[in-house]
Design an enzyme around this catalytic site. Structure first.
Site, PDB file in Angstrom:
ATOM      1  N   HIS A 262       0.868  -1.179   0.000  1.00  0.00           N
ATOM      2  CA  HIS A 262       0.000   0.000   0.000  1.00  0.00           C
ATOM      3  C   HIS A 262       0.904   1.228   0.000  1.00  0.00           C
ATOM      4  CE1 HIS A 262      -3.457   2.482   0.796  1.00  0.00           C
ATOM      5  NE2 HIS A 262      -2.745   3.106   1.714  1.00  0.00           N
ATOM      6  N   ASP A 264       1.092   5.045  -0.299  1.00  0.00           N
ATOM      7  CA  ASP A 264       0.336   6.294  -0.300  1.00  0.00           C
ATOM      8  C   ASP A 264       0.968   7.244  -1.312  1.00  0.00           C
ATOM      9  OD1 ASP A 264      -1.738   5.961   1.840  1.00  0.00           O
ATOM     10  OD2 ASP A 264       0.040   5.354   2.937  1.00  0.00           O
ATOM     11  N   ASP A 374      -7.635   1.661   2.173  1.00  0.00           N
ATOM     12  CA  ASP A 374      -7.285   2.593   3.257  1.00  0.00           C
ATOM     13  C   ASP A 374      -8.117   3.870   3.258  1.00  0.00           C
ATOM     14  OD1 ASP A 374      -5.752   3.395   5.443  1.00  0.00           O
ATOM     15  OD2 ASP A 374      -4.303   4.462   4.197  1.00  0.00           O
ATOM     16  N   HIS A 578      -6.026   9.786  -0.792  1.00  0.00           N
ATOM     17  CA  HIS A 578      -6.610   9.771   0.559  1.00  0.00           C
ATOM     18  C   HIS A 578      -5.729  10.307   1.685  1.00  0.00           C
ATOM     19  CE1 HIS A 578      -4.981   5.506   0.406  1.00  0.00           C
ATOM     20  NE2 HIS A 578      -4.539   5.891   1.591  1.00  0.00           N
TER      21      HIS A 578
END
Ligand SMILES: [Zn+2]
Length: 1016
Positions: A262, A264, A374, A578
């Site tokens: 994951h 970001d 997420d 996000h």
């Protein structure tokens, strides 16, 4: 038998830590190390490779915050190692407890070929297997000294989050830099013992399996000569073979593991660093795919693929090859893993359009799952967007983070505001960074809520955010967990394979209706107000640009700016990631975002201006035209068209002083009383005589709360913030600032703490709306500023706009689920009503709000208070969040039905533009005869065919029948999906009829139409 369980378990831990793990590399020689420090931002690979080096030694400090060091290691494989497996061990000074969030490296060969990433849990580079002896080793590491922002003592304010404030202090010390012999047998023994030890800890103490494993572990430890681990590891493994071969129970939970990182797209690092994080991790993952035939890796966010394509073509070539083999799987079909609360209808749609199109064009792959592990909550508008994008599944893990209520399902149908149902899965492993630990696997099986009717779950496996992705150790553990007694089974599978199995085994899953509200991170609707305003402004400007450019292209032949709009959309979509739009990134990210949005605004204004001028004709004509981009007629100006400006008719605006202080504003529709403190004590809807403000209260009251959450400062506001409040009632001045026939305004100035605020309350002629412009010079710390509107309305629910419609939330807190929603998201309006009369509050840029109710002792009436959230001032991760000047526009619309709320919401976001030209009017390309059918976008088709694409939706929550007429000869009209492909999934009626289309839409239904103009 005596219980010696803890004795054997303690023995296992010590022997593993102190003897077996160190024996994985039984021999080592040091590498020669030299370094070049890039003077500023990262340099191209060729430049880094060519730069002159100076010697550096293990133990030396390196790496100013956000710097790049090119480290070269050289050495020779000893002749004595012939026949052995040899690896380089390069420890840049990692903290292995924290995979990601620190320094990282990408290893290159001298010719610039990327080898793999270096990460805290991934420090090895294979040199030879088997070695011949005498090999010359030369490797170059592009090492990024990204500072640690989130530490063991998290959420402390830090200046490290922007290179402009971070200083130059070296952040790391070079640790191990060796060539070493890798003993695979010992490495396999470590994994055998880890898997069995971790499994054992999860098994019931009164079950035979636990003791079978314990005795086998004991026999293995007995078989090891602690002075010769390498010589005896094979014998120890023999003792474990039987317990490792025992198969799983037929009823065992089945985990589909998928390799994942994951990453970001920006967060505790700037956007430019994500480009490199992705390159390092994908270099690791393509290498791992070559080594491990069963392994499958998935990566989401088309933007991240696009970055490596542009910046690291050698890595991208490996990705493309692995994608073609079906083992590197693009997931999610969105441009980024965006926030879903705040993006507008169109932006949410375009996330899928651009994501899916990229995967289709680059790889010929169309995703059917939305992948948002997420994201901080999911709006009720999202299911319809997913379905209209041609997808059918959703994965997220985030709702497991909710603080109060435990979600009742892991696999279910999620129903949105329009009735669309999406098959949804929450991985019960409760993480998107699974590392194949026994505790995680056992938790997934125990935690899974759908036992008895379903058996499958998914586990995204690997370190994210610069942790390097899945490790070879995780793959080795998964192999042991494939079919192991006492454990869930584990198989590497693609997300689509998992979803197909999960759907097949669970034909009637339970249904959850409405938003998936995250009971955490509620302040992300408010933090970093300028980033949020940039987003909202960009969304509105993109609507205008597409509309006017399409109109000008069809009418005047002006070039349609396909490339510009494509690029601008992708930039806006990226910033909806996000941690950017939610305001939870470091100062650097938000500083850049503000500048980026300003640049986009200038560019879009220029596109709009050029298109409008082309439509208005020669400015020398001297006619002033009003352009209306909103989806409803504004005075006489049609939606999507323009008209020569006329003087407003109807009653003039007045403002008069009250004897007791303050002023009364009136325009024949509203009478607004502002008291001597500058607060609104009365707003009468003159058509009905109805008072809007609750008796004994004052509206547009600014309220200041202390705001120091227990953790996650930029993300969270904790419920206790409400316990303390300061009403900002004292005014420095209350004056009339405008007294004209077409508008009247009162200006109120206040100061509080270190801050000042000026508000202007304006009535316009002919508008049943009180505009409130707020300018705050904000210099508070850890405070929450709200604007309160106590309304005399009795209702159990209120509406808040979301994508392609609105959703209802309760005004009460009967249950813990309702109480937990103490801060929620709106787009352009919230609306509440009693039968026959209601109020809308509309906003040009804010998203957070709360609604509460009290019953008055005086008259038994209900006061429902709506509060817009204006500003916060958290200190982590940006220590100066939101300091400085901010401008907001809100409006109060008394006597508003839902149709008024929808209309005023668009108006506040899309002010009229005035252009001087030579024509009397610009006729809209399309006209609708039904208010409830609202145009979401008018644009030219992305395929360059010249077709017009019009997206509409039913905005009131009811059935709507209407006709979309075109002002051009129409050759054809076809319903499409969001990617503008013909689609038969539209459920309402779409009937072309010559120069228009008759539409019959269900509540909140969206329909995309491709309209082909007739030739000539
Ligand atoms: Zn994330």
């Amino acid at each position: 038998m005596h219980d010696d369980r803890s004795l054997v378990e303690s023995r296992l831990k010590r022997v593993l830590d102190e003897r077996i793990r160190p024996a994985v590399y039984p021999a080592a020689v040091p590498l020669e190390v030299s370094v070049w420090t890039a003077p500023g931002e990262p340099v191209p690979v060729a430049e880094g490779l060519a730069a002159p080096r100076t010697p550096i030694a293990v133990g030396d400090a390196w790496g100013a915050p956000w710097g790049t060091s090119w480290i070269t290691v050289t050495g020779t494989v000893p002749e004595a190692w012939a026949g052995r497996t040899v690896e380089a061990l390069i420890d840049l000074g990692f903290d292995a407890n924290m995979p990601g969030f620190q320094c990282e490296g990408l290893v290159y060969r001298p010719d610039g070929t990327p080898v793999k990433g270096l990460n805290p849990q991934n420090q090895w580079v294979r040199i030879a297997a088997p070695a011949a002896g005498g090999e010359q080793v030369e490797l170059h590491v592009e090492a990024a000294s990204n500072p640690v922002i989130l530490d063991y003592h998290p959420f402390l304010p830090t200046e490290l989050g922007d290179k402009e404030t971070a200083g130059a202090e070296p952040q790391y010390k070079l640790a191990r830099m060796d060539l070493a012999v890798f003993d695979e047998t010992v490495w396999q023994l470590v994994l055998d013992l880890e898997v069995l030890g971790e499994l054992m800890a999860e098994l019931p103490v009164d079950g035979a399996r636990r003791w079978d494993v314990l005795r086998a572990v004991e026999r293995a430890l007995d078989a090891i000569d602690l002075q010769d681990v390498n010589g005896t590891a094979a014998a120890a493994r023999v003792q474990l073979a039987e317990v490792l071969a025992a198969p799983a129970a037929p009823s065992a939970h089945r985990i589909s593991a998928v390799g994942h990182a994951h990453i970001d797209s920006a967060w505790l690092w700037p956007l430019r660093e994500t480009v490199r994080k992705v390159a390092r991790t994908t270099a690791n993952m393509t290498a791992l795919l070559e080594d491990e035939p069963d392994f499958v890796y998935t990566m989401s966010q088309a933007q991240q693929f696009a970055w490596i394509k542009e910046h690291r073509p050698e890595v991208y070539a490996r990705v493309k090859k692995a994608v073609a083999e079906g083992r590197f799987v693009p997931a999610g079909g969105m441009w980024v893993e965006s926030d879903t609360n705040m993006p507008s209808s169109e932006a949410m749609a375009r996330q899928f359009v651009h994501g899916k199109r990229f995967f289709l064009e680059e790889f010929g792959i169309e995703n059917e799952e939305a992948w948002l592990p997420d994201t901080f909550g999911f709006t009720g508008g999202l299911p319809q967007v997913i379905r209209n994008a041609g997808s059918k599944w959703l994965l997220t893990q985030k709702i497991s983070w909710s603080q109060v209520n435990k979600f009742p399902h892991h696999t279910f149908l999620w129903e949105g505001i329009d009735g669309t149902r999406i098959f949804t899965h929450f991985p019960p492993v409760d993480t998107y960074n699974c590392s194949m630990k026994g505790s995680e696997i056992a938790h997934a099986a125990r935690n899974f809520k759908d036992k008895g009717v379903a058996r499958h779950s998914i586990a995204p496996t690997g370190w994210g955010d610069g942790g390097g992705g899945t490790t070879r150790e995780m793959v080795a553990k998964a192999a042991r967990l494939r079919d192991l007694e006492g454990s869930a089974t584990v198989r590497w599978e693609r997300p689509a394979e998992f979803f197909a199995k999960a759907e097949a085994e669970y034909p009637q899953p339970p249904v959850w209706v409405g938003e998936l509200y995250l009971e955490l991170h509620r302040a992300t609707l408010t933090s970093q107000a300028r980033t949020k305003q940039g987003n909202r402004r960009s969304e509105s400007l993109l609507r205008e640009a597409e509309l006017w450019c399409a109109t000008a292209a069809l009418r005047t032949g002006l070039r349609y700016p396909y490339q510009e709009l494509d690029r601008i959309w992708k930039t806006v979509l990226l910033h909806q990631f996000h941690d950017i739009l939610p305001g939870s990134s470091i100062a650097w990210v938000h500083r850049e975002a503000e500048a980026t949005y300003a640049g986009l605004a200038a560019e879009l204004d220029a596109l709009i201006g050029a298109a409008q001028q082309a439509l208005a004709g020669d400015a020398a004509g001297g006619r002033e035209l009003a352009f209306n981009a909103a989806p409803h007629r504004r005075t006489a100006v049609p939606a999507g068209g323009a008209l020569a400006v006329a003087a407003p008719d109807g009653p003039r605006c007045t403002v008069g002083a009250r004897p007791e202080g303050g002023f009364v504003l009136a325009n024949g529709l509203l009478s607004v009383t502002v008291d001597g403190d500058g607060l609104v004590v009365s707003v009468v809807d003159l058509a009905t005589g109805r008072e809007t403000v609750a008796p004994g209260t004052r509206a547009n009251l600014l309220q200041l709360h202390p705001d120091f959450p227990n953790m996650w400062d930029a993300w969270d506001v904790d419920q206790f913030y409400r316990n303390t409040v300061t009403d900002l009632t004292a005014a420095d001045s209350v004056t009339v600032s405008l007294d004209a026939p077409d508008a009247a305004a009162v200006r109120v100035a206040r100061s509080f703490g270190s801050s000042t605020v000026v508000q202007t309350l304006t009535l316009h002629a002919g508008e049943r709306r009180l505009d409130i412009d707020t300018e705050v010079d904000w210099h508070e710390t850890e405070k929450f500023l709200k604007a309160a509107f106590p309304l005399d309305v009795h209702t159990e629910r209120y509406a808040a706009e979301t994508q392609f419609g609105h959703l209802y939330r309760p005004t009460h807190t009967n249950t813990s689920w309702e109480a937990a929603k103490f801060e929620a998201c709106n787009h352009r309006f919230v609306h509440l009503d009693e039968p026959g009369w209601g109020v809308a509050l509309v906003t040009a840029s804010t998203y957070g709000h709360d609604v509460t109710r009290t019953v008055r002792a005086s008259d038994g009436g209900t006061t429902t208070t709506v509060r817009f959230s204006l500003l916060r001032a958290p200190r982590f991760p940006d220590p100066r969040t939101d300091q400085g000047l901010h401008r907001f526009r809100h409006a109060l619309v008394p006597g508003a039905g839902i149709a008024d709320a929808v209309r005023e919401g668009y108006r506040i976001s899309l002010p009229e533009r005035r252009v001087t030209g030579s024509v009397d009017a610009v006729r809209p390309l399309v006209e609708l005869d039904e208010d409830a059918i609202v145009v979401s976008a008018v644009k030219l088709a992305d395929d360059g065919s010249g077709d017009l694409v019009v997206r509409v939706y039913e905005a009131h929550g009811g059935r709507a029948r209407g006709r979309l007429g075109t002002s051009f000869p129409l050759a054809g009209a076809v319903p499409c999906d969001l990617l503008e492909r013909p689609w038969d999934g539209t459920r309402g009626e779409v009937v072309p009829d010559g120069d228009g289309v008759t539409l019959a839409l269900r509540p909140f239904e969206l329909v995309t139409l491709r309209l082909t103009p007739a030739a000539g």
